[in-house]
Design a protein around this motif. Structure first.
Motif, PDB file in Angstrom:
ATOM      1  N   ALA A 125       0.824  -1.204   0.000  1.00 42.26           N
ATOM      2  CA  ALA A 125       0.000   0.000   0.000  1.00 42.26           C
ATOM      3  C   ALA A 125       0.863   1.262   0.000  1.00 42.26           C
ATOM      4  O   ALA A 125       0.577   2.222  -0.727  1.00 42.26           O
ATOM      5  N   ILE A 126       1.938   1.266   0.776  1.00 46.04           N
ATOM      6  CA  ILE A 126       2.819   2.439   0.848  1.00 46.04           C
ATOM      7  C   ILE A 126       3.524   2.663  -0.484  1.00 46.04           C
ATOM      8  O   ILE A 126       3.578   3.781  -0.996  1.00 46.04           O
ATOM      9  N   VAL A 127       4.065   1.599  -1.063  1.00 49.83           N
ATOM     10  CA  VAL A 127       4.790   1.715  -2.328  1.00 49.83           C
ATOM     11  C   VAL A 127       3.863   2.187  -3.447  1.00 49.83           C
ATOM     12  O   VAL A 127       4.202   3.096  -4.215  1.00 49.83           O
ATOM     13  N   GLU A 128       2.678   1.598  -3.525  1.00 44.28           N
ATOM     14  CA  GLU A 128       1.760   1.950  -4.605  1.00 44.28           C
ATOM     15  C   GLU A 128       1.197   3.363  -4.436  1.00 44.28           C
ATOM     16  O   GLU A 128       1.070   4.111  -5.408  1.00 44.28           O
ATOM     17  N   GLU A 129       0.864   3.733  -3.199  1.00 42.06           N
ATOM     18  CA  GLU A 129       0.349   5.079  -2.962  1.00 42.06           C
ATOM     19  C   GLU A 129       1.403   6.130  -3.296  1.00 42.06           C
ATOM     20  O   GLU A 129       1.116   7.141  -3.956  1.00 42.06           O
ATOM     21  N   SER A 130       2.636   5.898  -2.866  1.00 40.66           N
ATOM     22  CA  SER A 130       3.710   6.861  -3.126  1.00 40.66           C
ATOM     23  C   SER A 130       4.011   6.956  -4.622  1.00 40.66           C
ATOM     24  O   SER A 130       4.290   8.039  -5.138  1.00 40.66           O
ATOM     25  N   ALA A 131       3.958   5.818  -5.315  1.00 42.63           N
ATOM     26  CA  ALA A 131       4.172   5.826  -6.766  1.00 42.63           C
ATOM     27  C   ALA A 131       3.079   6.618  -7.475  1.00 42.63           C
ATOM     28  O   ALA A 131       3.356   7.380  -8.413  1.00 42.63           O
ATOM     29  N   THR A 132       1.856   6.460  -7.015  1.00 43.20           N
ATOM     30  CA  THR A 132       0.743   7.206  -7.606  1.00 43.20           C
ATOM     31  C   THR A 132       0.909   8.699  -7.367  1.00 43.20           C
ATOM     32  O   THR A 132       0.704   9.528  -8.273  1.00 43.20           O
ATOM     33  N   GLN A 133       1.298   9.059  -6.141  1.00 46.36           N
ATOM     34  CA  GLN A 133       1.511  10.474  -5.833  1.00 46.36           C
ATOM     35  C   GLN A 133       2.652  11.059  -6.665  1.00 46.36           C
ATOM     36  O   GLN A 133       2.556  12.183  -7.167  1.00 46.36           O
ATOM     37  N   LEU A 134       3.718  10.285  -6.816  1.00 46.66           N
ATOM     38  CA  LEU A 134       4.821  10.734  -7.666  1.00 46.66           C
ATOM     39  C   LEU A 134       4.350  10.896  -9.105  1.00 46.66           C
ATOM     40  O   LEU A 134       4.692  11.868  -9.788  1.00 46.66           O
ATOM     41  N   GLY A 135       3.554   9.944  -9.575  1.00 41.46           N
ATOM     42  CA  GLY A 135       3.036  10.004 -10.936  1.00 41.46           C
ATOM     43  C   GLY A 135       2.229  11.267 -11.187  1.00 41.46           C
ATOM     44  O   GLY A 135       2.389  11.925 -12.221  1.00 41.46           O
ATOM     45  N   PHE A 136       1.389  11.636 -10.229  1.00 40.18           N
ATOM     46  CA  PHE A 136       0.603  12.862 -10.390  1.00 40.18           C
ATOM     47  C   PHE A 136       1.491  14.096 -10.332  1.00 40.18           C
ATOM     48  O   PHE A 136       1.253  15.079 -11.050  1.00 40.18           O
ATOM     49  N   GLY A 137       2.511  14.071  -9.484  1.00 40.72           N
ATOM     50  CA  GLY A 137       3.436  15.196  -9.431  1.00 40.72           C
ATOM     51  C   GLY A 137       4.158  15.392 -10.752  1.00 40.72           C
ATOM     52  O   GLY A 137       4.267  16.523 -11.259  1.00 40.72           O
ATOM     53  N   ILE A 138       4.639  14.298 -11.329  1.00 42.04           N
ATOM     54  CA  ILE A 138       5.313  14.380 -12.627  1.00 42.04           C
ATOM     55  C   ILE A 138       4.322  14.782 -13.721  1.00 42.04           C
ATOM     56  O   ILE A 138       4.660  15.534 -14.640  1.00 42.04           O
ATOM     57  N   LEU A 139       3.095  14.297 -13.601  1.00 39.44           N
ATOM     58  CA  LEU A 139       2.063  14.610 -14.591  1.00 39.44           C
ATOM     59  C   LEU A 139       1.877  16.119 -14.744  1.00 39.44           C
ATOM     60  O   LEU A 139       1.706  16.619 -15.862  1.00 39.44           O
ATOM     61  N   ASN A 140       1.933  16.844 -13.625  1.00 40.57           N
ATOM     62  CA  ASN A 140       1.777  18.302 -13.707  1.00 40.57           C
ATOM     63  C   ASN A 140       2.840  18.914 -14.618  1.00 40.57           C
ATOM     64  O   ASN A 140       2.558  19.815 -15.412  1.00 40.57           O
ATOM     65  N   ALA A 141       4.080  18.428 -14.483  1.00 41.78           N
ATOM     66  CA  ALA A 141       5.161  18.940 -15.330  1.00 41.78           C
ATOM     67  C   ALA A 141       4.990  18.490 -16.776  1.00 41.78           C
ATOM     68  O   ALA A 141       5.279  19.242 -17.715  1.00 41.78           O
ATOM     69  N   VAL A 142       4.531  17.271 -16.957  1.00 40.68           N
ATOM     70  CA  VAL A 142       4.326  16.734 -18.314  1.00 40.68           C
ATOM     71  C   VAL A 142       3.279  17.561 -19.055  1.00 40.68           C
ATOM     72  O   VAL A 142       3.432  17.874 -20.242  1.00 40.68           O
ATOM     73  N   GLN A 143       2.197  17.927 -18.356  1.00 42.32           N
ATOM     74  CA  GLN A 143       1.131  18.693 -19.006  1.00 42.32           C
ATOM     75  C   GLN A 143       1.645  20.052 -19.479  1.00 42.32           C
ATOM     76  O   GLN A 143       1.183  20.585 -20.494  1.00 42.32           O
ATOM     77  N   ILE A 144       2.589  20.635 -18.749  1.00 44.26           N
ATOM     78  CA  ILE A 144       3.115  21.958 -19.096  1.00 44.26           C
ATOM     79  C   ILE A 144       4.231  21.870 -20.131  1.00 44.26           C
ATOM     80  O   ILE A 144       4.289  22.638 -21.078  1.00 44.26           O
ATOM     81  N   PHE A 145       5.122  20.885 -19.925  1.00 42.03           N
ATOM     82  CA  PHE A 145       6.371  20.825 -20.680  1.00 42.03           C
ATOM     83  C   PHE A 145       6.276  19.967 -21.941  1.00 42.03           C
ATOM     84  O   PHE A 145       6.950  20.216 -22.941  1.00 42.03           O
ATOM     85  N   ASP A 146       5.442  18.927 -21.928  1.00 44.34           N
ATOM     86  CA  ASP A 146       5.306  18.006 -23.059  1.00 44.34           C
ATOM     87  C   ASP A 146       6.646  17.396 -23.464  1.00 44.34           C
ATOM     88  O   ASP A 146       7.102  17.540 -24.609  1.00 44.34           O
ATOM     89  N   PRO A 147       7.321  16.693 -22.541  1.00 38.79           N
ATOM     90  CA  PRO A 147       8.623  16.105 -22.864  1.00 38.79           C
ATOM     91  C   PRO A 147       8.484  14.867 -23.737  1.00 38.79           C
ATOM     92  O   PRO A 147       7.391  14.313 -23.892  1.00 38.79           O
ATOM     93  N   GLU A 148       9.603  14.423 -24.258  1.00 40.57           N
ATOM     94  CA  GLU A 148       9.630  13.177 -25.030  1.00 40.57           C
ATOM     95  C   GLU A 148       9.789  11.956 -24.123  1.00 40.57           C
ATOM     96  O   GLU A 148       9.451  10.838 -24.520  1.00 40.57           O
ATOM     97  N   ALA A 149      10.333  12.159 -22.932  1.00 46.23           N
ATOM     98  CA  ALA A 149      10.567  11.040 -22.029  1.00 46.23           C
ATOM     99  C   ALA A 149      10.695  11.526 -20.596  1.00 46.23           C
ATOM    100  O   ALA A 149      11.033  12.686 -20.347  1.00 46.23           O
TER     101      ALA A 149
END
Length: 262
Positions: free
Chosen positions: A174-198
């Protein structure tokens, strides 16, 4: 024989003065210090300094998982969360050196206090330290559980947490999956703005993720919630250079400084 020095430092590095600027929450003793000047004075060698996550991003771009990718985000998940942005083949850090600080993107303004002074920063949820804190609390709540039985100290190490998750311990999973999801959403914010290739992810947490489950959960979150069609298939990979990325990037930074001075 060394001909130049490169330094990767925590915190914000002023691009003009080379001084470490506040906030530098994880190493406050170096705030206001001109690291390049100190080292150059003692060694006599031209010295460059940049944020350690920027150095890691540059290393991955030049020699690692980001080779040939001119627009990418490199995220390091360790005691905090660092990030470096490569834009059109150059490290982006903004005019004041504070750009690309993904660890201090707010994901919950009512969240826990961060060492930087704000609340709900991404690294208070998804850094290795945050995961270790959650695991330690879980072990204390459940002294007969696997986390408590495998742990040999007051704090549950990140390697122990990931090991317990691989073995199917419910608290660890539960801890690993929750933290991964939170990290994913944090990175998602940057992806939406920056539109990187990777997106490339490294640091102590990535090294502990032996079976790749945590990284896949980050990728799943990004792909599921991305706005663009490209974002839903965005390449998400593990850093190739591990914890050496910062050293390698700093050395490359020093070499680039020397080349510019010739």
């Amino acid at each position: 024989t060394p001909v130049s020095v490169g330094i990767g430092s925590p915190g914000t590095i002023n691009p003009v003065t080379s001084k470490v600027q506040p906030p530098t929450p994880n190493l406050t003793t170096i705030i206001g210090v001109n690291l390049a000047e100190l080292v150059e004075r003692d060694t006599g060698l031209p010295t460059a300094v940049d944020n350690d996550a920027n150095c890691a991003a540059w290393a991955e771009y030049c020699y690692g998982s980001g080779r040939g990718i001119d627009n990418l985000i490199c995220v390091t998940v360790g005691s905090g969360i660092g990030s470096g942005f490569i834009v059109d083949g150059h490290v982006f850090s903004g005019p004041n050196g504070s750009g690309g600080e993904m660890g201090h993107v707010t994901i919950d303004w009512n969240g826990p206090k961060c060492p930087c002074g704000n609340r709900g920063c991404l690294e208070t949820y998804a850094s290795a330290n945050a995961m270790m804190r959650k695991a330690t609390e879980a072990a204390r709540r459940n002294p007969s559980g696997l986390l408590a039985r495998k742990n040999g100290s007051d704090i549950v190490a990140i390697a122990i947490l990931f090991d317990c998750a691989r073995l199917g311990d419910p608290d660890a999973v539960a801890i690993v999956e929750e933290s991964a999801t939170q990290l994913g959403f944090g990175i998602l914010n940057a992806v939406q703005i920056f539109d990187p290739e990777a997106v490339i992810i490294g640091g102590g947490a990535a090294d502990a993720d032996i079976d790749g489950h945590w990284l896949r959960k980050v990728e799943e979150t990004l792909h599921k919630h991305a706005f663009s069609t490209e974002g839903k298939t965005l390449r998400v990979g593990k850093a190739a250079l591990g914890n050496d990325a910062g050293f390698i990037g700093a050395a490359a930074l020093g070499a680039r400084l020397l080349a510019k001075s010739d």
